[in-house]
Scaffold this motif. Structure first.
Motif, mmCIF file in Angstrom:
data_model
loop_
_atom_site.group_PDB
_atom_site.id
_atom_site.type_symbol
_atom_site.label_atom_id
_atom_site.label_comp_id
_atom_site.label_asym_id
_atom_site.label_seq_id
_atom_site.Cartn_x
_atom_site.Cartn_y
_atom_site.Cartn_z
ATOM 1 N N TRP A 59 41.683 48.041 28.582
ATOM 2 C CA TRP A 59 41.252 49.394 28.958
ATOM 3 C C TRP A 59 39.848 49.368 29.550
ATOM 4 O O TRP A 59 38.971 48.651 29.100
ATOM 5 N N ASN A 60 39.653 50.168 30.595
ATOM 6 C CA ASN A 60 38.360 50.348 31.241
ATOM 7 C C ASN A 60 37.761 49.015 31.699
ATOM 8 O O ASN A 60 36.564 48.777 31.579
ATOM 9 N N SER A 61 38.605 48.158 32.246
ATOM 10 C CA SER A 61 38.160 46.844 32.691
ATOM 11 C C SER A 61 38.783 46.541 34.050
ATOM 12 O O SER A 61 39.323 47.425 34.717
ATOM 13 N N SER A 62 38.724 45.290 34.467
ATOM 14 C CA SER A 62 39.303 44.880 35.754
ATOM 15 C C SER A 62 39.615 43.398 35.706
ATOM 16 O O SER A 62 39.273 42.699 34.737
ATOM 17 N N GLY A 63 40.232 42.910 36.771
ATOM 18 C CA GLY A 63 40.598 41.507 36.832
ATOM 19 C C GLY A 63 39.416 40.559 36.751
ATOM 20 O O GLY A 63 39.574 39.393 36.371
ATOM 21 N N SER A 64 38.216 41.046 37.065
ATOM 22 C CA SER A 64 37.041 40.177 37.041
ATOM 23 C C SER A 64 36.675 39.738 35.624
ATOM 24 O O SER A 64 35.924 38.777 35.453
ATOM 25 N N THR A 65 37.212 40.424 34.627
ATOM 26 C CA THR A 65 36.908 40.037 33.245
ATOM 27 C C THR A 65 37.419 38.638 32.921
ATOM 28 O O THR A 65 36.985 38.009 31.963
ATOM 29 N N TRP A 66 38.336 38.138 33.777
ATOM 30 C CA TRP A 66 38.937 36.823 33.551
ATOM 31 C C TRP A 66 38.227 35.703 34.302
ATOM 32 O O TRP A 66 38.726 34.565 34.334
ATOM 33 N N ASN A 67 37.097 35.987 34.930
ATOM 34 C CA ASN A 67 36.451 34.965 35.764
ATOM 35 C C ASN A 67 36.200 33.661 35.008
ATOM 36 O O ASN A 67 36.449 32.566 35.535
ATOM 37 N N THR A 68 35.711 33.763 33.783
ATOM 38 C CA THR A 68 35.400 32.547 33.024
ATOM 39 C C THR A 68 36.662 31.774 32.675
ATOM 40 O O THR A 68 36.758 30.557 32.913
ATOM 41 N N MET A 69 37.657 32.451 32.118
ATOM 42 C CA MET A 69 38.876 31.757 31.715
ATOM 43 C C MET A 69 39.639 31.215 32.921
ATOM 44 O O MET A 69 40.116 30.070 32.905
ATOM 45 N N ALA A 70 39.765 32.005 33.970
ATOM 46 C CA ALA A 70 40.463 31.540 35.166
ATOM 47 C C ALA A 70 39.748 30.341 35.775
ATOM 48 O O ALA A 70 40.382 29.393 36.257
ATOM 49 N N GLY A 71 38.418 30.362 35.757
ATOM 50 C CA GLY A 71 37.653 29.226 36.265
ATOM 51 C C GLY A 71 37.917 27.968 35.461
ATOM 52 O O GLY A 71 37.992 26.868 36.025
ATOM 53 N N ARG A 72 38.071 28.110 34.162
ATOM 54 C CA ARG A 72 38.383 26.947 33.317
ATOM 55 C C ARG A 72 39.776 26.406 33.622
ATOM 56 O O ARG A 72 39.988 25.189 33.674
#
Length: 227
Positions: free
Chosen positions: A45-58
């Motif tokens: 909630w109240n977020s976006s796909g960018s919240t995954w930058n760290t995990m996706a980068g890993r």
């Protein structure tokens, strides 16, 4: 009359070309790319796909191609039922683009609800290999009384949406399910809301709600589960 060498060579070339043409792939056919399942990340909630930058980068550093990592964004104020339909379209897009047979779905917080609705009610289990919930309000959270809109109403304990979602088998179909919950997560109350019957349920270290998708240990565990 014996045909000339030129005519014979031409006939042979034509026959060879015809054979190759018959073996060519159909127009629009896509060859599957070998590798791990694509991952579709579903934020809360109240977020976006960018919240995954760290995990996706890993994941990318560990061998997942960027084209197989979808940090999907959606309108978090709408009903989780609407989001589930949109998620179905995104997963179909990823499957078509990659040639994969199934995806892994990694969710944070409210993202677990729409994705569970998808697997249970929209045929998603046939397309989802592994499903992950990090701090998901799977049985509701008291903090949802402090926000409004359809999605917040659905996150409240005892909501008709959650009652229907959790009725019967909480982990239906052939997908593999796993949850991670933290004893220090102040957003999900009670802590027991996260765990699902039939899933692999893991207690983390003392992590805040927004630390669950950035923590290195949680990442290693998620990677091992989806891998």
């Amino acid at each position: 009359m014996r045909p000339s060498r030129r005519a014979a060579a031409g006939a042979l070339a034509a026959a060879t070309f015809a054979g190759l043409t018959l073996q060519a792939p159909a127009a629009g056919a896509r060859t599957a790319v070998a590798g791990p399942d694509p991952i579709v990340f579903v934020h809360g909630w109240n977020s976006s796909g960018s919240t995954w930058n760290t995990m996706a980068g890993r994941f990318q550093a560990d061998g997942w191609a960027a084209s197989r990592l979808s940090q999907w964004s959606y309108n978090t104020s709408q009903s989780n039922v609407t989001t589930a339909s949109q998620l179905a379209q995104e997963i179909d897009r990823v499957l078509a683009a990659t040639g994969a047979a199934r995806v892994d779905v990694v969710t944070h917080s409210m993202g677990g609800l729409s994705s569970r609705y998808y697997t249970k009610n929209l045929g998603g289990s046939a397309k989802v290999d592994s499903w992950v919930s990090l701090g998901g309000p799977n049985h509701g959270t008291d903090t949802a009384y402090w926000c409004g809109g359809a999605s917040c109403t659905e996150m409240r304990p005892g909501s008709s949406f959650l009652n229907a979602l959790n009725s019967g088998d909480e982990t239906p179909g052939t997908s593999r399910y796993a949850t991670w919950w933290s004893p220090c997560d102040s957003i999900i109350n009670p802590d027991s809301s996260v765990a699902l019957s039939g899933a692999t349920n893991t207690r983390t270290a003392c992590l805040g709600h927004s630390d669950l998708h950035n923590d290195a240990t949680v990442y290693d565990q998620v990677k091992a589960f989806v891998g």
